[in-house]
Design a protein around this motif. Structure first.
Motif, short mmCIF file in Angstrom:
data_model
loop_
_atom_site.label_atom_id
_atom_site.label_comp_id
_atom_site.label_asym_id
_atom_site.label_seq_id
_atom_site.Cartn_x
_atom_site.Cartn_y
_atom_site.Cartn_z
N ALA A 213 0.95 -1.21 0.06
CA ALA A 213 -0.06 0.01 -0.04
C ALA A 213 0.93 1.30 0.02
O ALA A 213 0.34 2.21 -0.03
N HIS A 214 2.09 1.11 0.07
CA HIS A 214 2.84 2.49 0.34
C HIS A 214 3.77 2.53 -1.11
O HIS A 214 4.07 1.69 -1.70
N THR A 215 4.16 3.73 -1.18
CA THR A 215 5.17 4.05 -2.47
C THR A 215 6.65 3.65 -2.28
O THR A 215 7.33 4.21 -1.17
N ARG A 216 7.02 2.80 -2.87
CA ARG A 216 8.10 2.15 -2.72
C ARG A 216 9.02 2.04 -4.09
O ARG A 216 8.39 2.47 -5.31
N LEU A 217 10.17 1.68 -4.14
CA LEU A 217 11.13 1.39 -5.32
C LEU A 217 10.74 0.00 -5.59
O LEU A 217 10.86 -1.08 -4.81
N THR A 218 10.78 -0.46 -7.11
CA THR A 218 10.70 -1.77 -7.32
C THR A 218 11.89 -2.76 -7.20
O THR A 218 11.90 -3.86 -6.86
N VAL A 219 13.23 -2.13 -7.10
CA VAL A 219 14.27 -2.79 -7.00
C VAL A 219 14.97 -1.99 -5.67
O VAL A 219 15.09 -0.79 -5.95
N THR A 220 15.09 -2.61 -4.58
CA THR A 220 15.52 -1.83 -3.22
C THR A 220 16.85 -2.04 -2.78
O THR A 220 17.17 -1.51 -1.87
N SER A 221 17.85 -2.78 -3.54
CA SER A 221 19.02 -2.86 -3.09
C SER A 221 19.91 -3.45 -4.15
O SER A 221 19.60 -3.94 -5.39
N THR A 222 21.18 -3.30 -4.00
CA THR A 222 22.47 -3.72 -4.93
C THR A 222 23.59 -3.91 -4.41
O THR A 222 23.64 -3.25 -3.15
N ILE A 223 24.61 -4.52 -4.79
CA ILE A 223 26.13 -4.78 -4.27
C ILE A 223 26.83 -3.48 -4.69
O ILE A 223 26.48 -2.96 -5.96
N GLU A 224 27.49 -2.99 -3.81
CA GLU A 224 28.36 -2.06 -4.29
C GLU A 224 29.20 -2.20 -5.56
O GLU A 224 29.46 -3.35 -5.80
N SER A 225 29.60 -0.89 -6.33
CA SER A 225 30.37 -1.25 -7.40
C SER A 225 31.26 0.15 -7.57
O SER A 225 30.66 1.17 -7.47
N SER A 226 32.51 -0.29 -8.14
CA SER A 226 33.44 1.02 -8.21
C SER A 226 33.43 1.36 -9.67
O SER A 226 34.03 2.27 -10.25
N SER A 227 32.43 0.66 -10.48
CA SER A 227 32.29 0.91 -12.00
C SER A 227 31.93 2.37 -11.88
O SER A 227 30.74 2.75 -11.68
N ALA A 228 32.70 3.30 -12.62
CA ALA A 228 32.15 4.68 -12.90
C ALA A 228 30.91 4.68 -13.76
O ALA A 228 30.11 5.59 -13.69
N HIS A 229 30.56 3.84 -14.62
CA HIS A 229 29.42 3.66 -15.42
C HIS A 229 28.45 2.79 -15.20
O HIS A 229 27.32 2.56 -15.94
N GLY A 230 28.72 2.22 -14.11
CA GLY A 230 27.54 1.32 -13.73
C GLY A 230 26.30 1.92 -13.28
O GLY A 230 26.31 2.77 -12.51
N THR A 231 25.17 1.24 -13.58
CA THR A 231 23.91 1.77 -12.93
C THR A 231 23.00 0.31 -12.68
O THR A 231 23.01 -0.65 -12.98
N SER A 232 21.89 0.73 -11.90
CA SER A 232 21.02 -0.26 -11.50
C SER A 232 19.68 0.26 -12.03
O SER A 232 19.24 1.25 -11.55
#
Length: 263
Positions: free
Chosen positions: A28-47
């Protein structure tokens, strides 16, 4: 800036871990569809993720949405915890960049599935922290809207004790164009707007005290970025937009003119 009521903020946001297990309630609440990720040092990486809007404001449809991440340049509220936010503290002088190498930014995914208009919300340096969307509507019930975007990869500071960093975005579902005087953010049944922001940080757009905002968690890659030996099991860290940032970034402006809240 108003002084933070940390005890109320503690009770309100610490409930996230407990309430998140109640899946029917969370829907019932406004949330994100994907809520977590592993850290990354990639400058161009996105989730990829999206703002998931489950309903309108009472009987009113959602006609616009505002979303943005914490700005590390405006002294956001930084909190640490050794027991996954059952208890936590706000270290004096703590800086977000003590725990993350690079600030999180977004890349907006072009979509007109719900709203015709979208634009980025940038920090003072021009970096995109969020977006607003308008020019359409989500019916008040039985429909769900998803507003897609990407979050850039974030690396956790190697010398910090953070085993995860939780970003707390600010979100508003706008259901009617009104003046600021007609917005009572403490009213959970407000037919004009539905706030999902941290409660009681001192902004004009704080959510009701019972509410708790969406989260996006960056997990430490312990294989490639192990905790320093002195850290033990490490800390959970939470970064929340400051009142200064919320007051700056929540109002919607088109071609320099503020259209919500109405002047």
């Amino acid at each position: 800036m108003m002084k933070l009521n940390k005890s109320l903020l503690t009770v309100s946001i610490a409930s996230t871990a407990l309430l998140a297990v109640a899946s029917q309630n969370v829907l019932a609440h406004t949330r994100l569809t994907v809520t977590s990720t592993i850290e990354s040092s990639s400058a161009h990486g996105t989730s990829d993720t999206a703002v998931n809007v489950p309903h309108g404001c009472g009987d009113n449809p959602v006609i616009g949405n505002v979303f943005f991440l914490p700005d590390t340049n405006t002294a956001p509220l930084v909190q640490t915890s050794t027991d996954n936010f059952q208890t936590f503290e706000t270290p004096e002088g703590a800086n977000a960049l003590n725990y993350i190498v690079n600030p999180p930014f977004i890349r907006l995914i072009k979509s007109r599935d719900v709203f015709e208009m979208q634009d980025l919300i940038n920090d003072p340096l021009g970096n995109p922290l969020g977006f607003w969307a308008a020019g359409g509507e989500l019916p008040p019930s039985n429909w769900v809207a998803q507003l897609p975007f990407k979050i850039t990869a974030v690396a956790i500071q190697p010398d910090s004790c953070a085993n995860k960093v939780v970003l707390v975005p600010a979100i508003a579902n706008v259901c009617k164009l009104t003046t600021m005087a007609e917005i009572d953010s403490s009213d959970s049944d407000n037919p004009n707007v539905d706030f999902w922001t941290a409660p009681d940080v001192g902004s004009s757009f704080d959510a009701p005290s019972w509410s708790y905002p969406a989260t996006y968690t960056i997990e430490r890659d312990l294989a490639n970025n192990p905790l320093p030996e002195s850290c033990g099991e490490g800390l959970a860290v939470r970064i929340i937009p400051s009142a200064e940032q919320v007051n700056r970034d929540m109002p919607v402006k088109i071609d320099g003119q503020q259209v919500w809240p109405l002047p």
